[in-house]
Scaffold this active site. Structure first.
Site, PDB file in Angstrom:
ATOM      1  N   HIS A  65       0.870  -1.238   0.117  1.00 58.23           N
ATOM      2  CA  HIS A  65       0.108   0.004  -0.057  1.00 58.23           C
ATOM      3  C   HIS A  65       0.639   1.327   0.070  1.00 58.23           C
ATOM      4  CE1 HIS A  65      -3.124  -2.664   2.144  1.00 58.23           C
ATOM      5  NE2 HIS A  65      -3.236  -2.820   0.919  1.00 58.23           N
ATOM      6  N   LYS A  75       5.359   6.133   7.965  1.00 57.78           N
ATOM      7  CA  LYS A  75       4.597   5.096   9.009  1.00 57.78           C
ATOM      8  C   LYS A  75       5.493   4.523   9.922  1.00 57.78           C
ATOM      9  CE  LYS A  75       1.429   3.161   5.435  1.00 57.78           C
ATOM     10  NZ  LYS A  75       1.014   2.065   4.991  1.00 57.78           N
ATOM     11  N   TYR A 135       0.581   0.935  13.700  1.00 58.99           N
ATOM     12  CA  TYR A 135       1.042   1.769  13.150  1.00 58.99           C
ATOM     13  C   TYR A 135       0.560   3.123  13.157  1.00 58.99           C
ATOM     14  CZ  TYR A 135      -1.846   1.294   9.021  1.00 58.99           C
ATOM     15  OH  TYR A 135      -2.933   0.874   8.027  1.00 58.99           O
ATOM     16  N   ASP A 173      -6.056  -5.865  -3.286  1.00 62.65           N
ATOM     17  CA  ASP A 173      -4.616  -6.135  -3.418  1.00 62.65           C
ATOM     18  C   ASP A 173      -4.383  -7.229  -4.337  1.00 62.65           C
ATOM     19  OD1 ASP A 173      -4.126  -4.570  -1.235  1.00 62.65           O
ATOM     20  OD2 ASP A 173      -4.152  -6.053   0.385  1.00 62.65           O
TER      21      ASP A 173
END
Length: 190
Positions: A65, A75, A135, A173
């Site tokens: 992603h 992140k 995250y 995905d």
């Protein structure tokens, strides 16, 4: 003291080793310290959102992603339960590491964290059932800027540590474009 080291071939991705202090009750660790991170990496960030996910089955893949500018995200990733194989791919055109990947096991046991800078696609595969990922991001989620790259693109050549034929994936995905077909959204040094 927390140790921070460069991650893979990348100059701006970091693997963080928080120090744990334990006794007969269990352990304590400092998960995030902005001043220490800035001092050791030169990177200053303000996190604006915390995210978490849980995957039921081992072999669940989420990614690769990326969120495009102007909503691109850096992140800080960790795995507070179970274990994941965490992967990043440099997608900054002009970068000496464009298209290169690096992966690491993040787990409840090792406590490692991964700093994923902007301009990198990020994904992971669960290595144990009921694994959780947590995250922090420095830009909020934007559906309009959300995208991805095919998790098993042969041109990237990620070495996943499980039988990829049994990977559990979302429809999104499964349909992500390969790196060669992904729009040129990030420029190295920009």
């Amino acid at each position: 003291m927390t140790e921070i080291e460069p991650f893979g071939p990348f100059e701006d991705a970091f693997l963080i080793h928080p120090k744990r202090f334990g006794d007969d009750r269990g352990w304590f660790e400092e998960v995030w310290n902005a001043a220490r991170f800035r001092e050791q990496t030169g990177v200053e960030t303000d996190f604006v959102q915390d995210n978490a996910s849980r995957s039921k089955a081992a072999g669940t893949v989420r990614g690769l992603h990326v969120q495009s500018p102007p909503m691109a995200q850096a992140k800080l990733v960790r795995c507070p339960r179970g274990a994941i194989h965490d992967v990043i791919v440099d997608i900054r055109h002009g970068s000496p590491t464009f298209g290169k990947w690096a992966g690491v096991t993040l787990s409840e046991e090792n406590g490692l964290q991964l700093w994923v800078p902007r301009g990198f696609a990020h994904g992971f595969a669960t290595l144990q059932p009921d694994s959780e990922i947590a995250y922090k991001v420095d830009n909020p989620y934007s559906a309009e800027h959300d995208g991805g790259i095919f998790w098993n693109d042969p041109a990237i050549g990620i070495e996943w540590p499980f039988d990829t034929a049994s990977a559990v994936l979302s429809d999104k995905d499964k349909a992500a474009p390969k790196l060669a077909d992904f729009p040129r959204l990030f420029e190295y040094g920009a």
